[in-house]
Design an enzyme around this catalytic site. Structure first.
Site, mmCIF file in Angstrom:
data_model
loop_
_atom_site.group_PDB
_atom_site.id
_atom_site.type_symbol
_atom_site.label_atom_id
_atom_site.label_comp_id
_atom_site.label_asym_id
_atom_site.label_seq_id
_atom_site.Cartn_x
_atom_site.Cartn_y
_atom_site.Cartn_z
ATOM 1 N N ILE A 122 0.841 -1.209 0.000
ATOM 2 C CA ILE A 122 0.000 0.000 0.000
ATOM 3 C C ILE A 122 0.875 1.257 0.000
ATOM 4 O O ILE A 122 0.659 2.177 0.782
ATOM 5 C CB ILE A 122 -0.975 0.017 1.203
ATOM 6 C CG1 ILE A 122 -0.210 -0.187 2.535
ATOM 7 C CG2 ILE A 122 -2.055 -1.044 1.049
ATOM 8 C CD1 ILE A 122 -1.063 0.085 3.758
ATOM 9 N N ASP A 124 1.187 3.881 -1.970
ATOM 10 C CA ASP A 124 0.553 5.183 -2.187
ATOM 11 C C ASP A 124 -0.164 5.668 -0.921
ATOM 12 O O ASP A 124 -0.157 6.867 -0.606
ATOM 13 C CB ASP A 124 -0.426 5.122 -3.355
ATOM 14 C CG ASP A 124 0.277 5.004 -4.698
ATOM 15 O OD1 ASP A 124 1.512 5.211 -4.752
ATOM 16 O OD2 ASP A 124 -0.409 4.707 -5.693
ATOM 17 N N TYR A 125 -0.781 4.742 -0.204
ATOM 18 C CA TYR A 125 -1.434 5.078 1.060
ATOM 19 C C TYR A 125 -0.399 5.552 2.079
ATOM 20 O O TYR A 125 -0.615 6.550 2.778
ATOM 21 C CB TYR A 125 -2.179 3.853 1.587
ATOM 22 C CG TYR A 125 -2.833 4.046 2.934
ATOM 23 C CD1 TYR A 125 -4.018 4.765 3.065
ATOM 24 C CD2 TYR A 125 -2.273 3.488 4.084
ATOM 25 C CE1 TYR A 125 -4.622 4.930 4.301
ATOM 26 C CE2 TYR A 125 -2.871 3.641 5.324
ATOM 27 C CZ TYR A 125 -4.041 4.364 5.427
ATOM 28 O OH TYR A 125 -4.635 4.538 6.656
ATOM 29 N N ASN A 126 0.734 4.868 2.154
ATOM 30 C CA ASN A 126 1.797 5.277 3.063
ATOM 31 C C ASN A 126 2.248 6.699 2.779
ATOM 32 O O ASN A 126 2.464 7.496 3.704
ATOM 33 C CB ASN A 126 3.007 4.340 2.939
ATOM 34 C CG ASN A 126 2.701 2.902 3.298
ATOM 35 O OD1 ASN A 126 1.806 2.629 4.091
ATOM 36 N ND2 ASN A 126 3.448 1.979 2.714
ATOM 37 N N LYS A 129 -0.335 9.236 4.007
ATOM 38 C CA LYS A 129 -0.309 9.371 5.464
ATOM 39 C C LYS A 129 0.964 10.086 5.929
ATOM 40 O O LYS A 129 0.927 10.867 6.885
ATOM 41 C CB LYS A 129 -0.426 7.991 6.123
ATOM 42 C CG LYS A 129 -1.821 7.408 6.055
ATOM 43 C CD LYS A 129 -2.818 8.316 6.749
ATOM 44 C CE LYS A 129 -4.198 7.737 6.814
ATOM 45 N NZ LYS A 129 -5.168 8.693 7.439
#
Length: 210
Positions: A122, A124-126, A129
């Site tokens: 993940i 892109d999520y990291n 965030k």
């Protein structure tokens, strides 16, 4: 305390609303899907694509903001990253000084992402965030707390936790909600990143010593 919950219809947000209400807070639940929001809370239609000024009007009158919103990977820049940034700036505009943000384990430690399988998938999520957290840390004006849980699981709460022990693990969603809501009662959590996973310390005790 009057608390605005952003993302109140999500898996974590719904549990946060329940925890806040149980603790006697007055809750405004901001969400796109208001039918999934606890009827005991005041409901507010929220669109994180809105301007900072419009978001400020939405949260005006609250003492604290809990950001639990997420796009489940569908709109990371506009919701998970910039939605958080805009809500932070909106909170400053209306004097809602307390801001608690739901993040993700090791979000601020980019060198760890590739070595943790759950994070490597993940990326892109990291990134979203990371920058949402960095904005909160680097731009003064809010009394912030960042909560970074590991893998979220839909199972019964344990009521116990490990915080900032250097480890990584799994979390019952209800326990994450208890940490997010409970941090409001612990001024010692202001200005701190709380990385959490299943543990053996009672949540209130662990927060008090965080």
């Amino acid at each position: 305390m009057k608390v605005f919950v952003a993302g109140a219809s999500g898996r974590v947000g719904q549990e946060v609303v329940k925890e806040l209400l149980a603790s006697g807070h007055t809750v405004t639940a901001g969400a796109r899907h208001l039918d999934a929001v606890d009827d005991r809370a005041e409901k507010a239609a929220m669109d994180l694509h809105a301007s900072v000024d419009d978001l400020a009007k939405l949260i005006d009158g609250n003492d604290a903001v809990l950001f639990t919103a997420g796009s489940r990977g569908k709109d990371l820049l506009q919701v998970d990253l910039n939605g958080s940034v805009k809500l932070q700036e909106a909170a400053k505009k209306v004097g809602a000084k307390r801001f608690v943000q739901l993040s993700s384990t090791f979000a601020l430690e980019q060198d760890k992402w590739a070595s943790v399988p759950a994070l490597a998938s993940i990326m892109d999520y990291n990134v979203a965030k990371f920058y949402a957290d960095r904005w909160l840390i680097d731009h003064p004006g809010l009394d912030w707390t960042i909560v970074q849980p590991g893998i979220l699981e839909e199972r019964a709460a344990t009521g116990t936790v490990a915080i900032n022990d250097g480890g990584y693990g799994r979390n019952a969603i209800s326990d994450v909600a208890k940490v997010l809501a409970g941090s409001l009662a612990h001024d010692n959590t202001v200005g701190k990143v709380l990385m959490m996973h299943d543990g053996d310390r009672a949540i209130d005790e662990a927060l008090g010593e965080a």
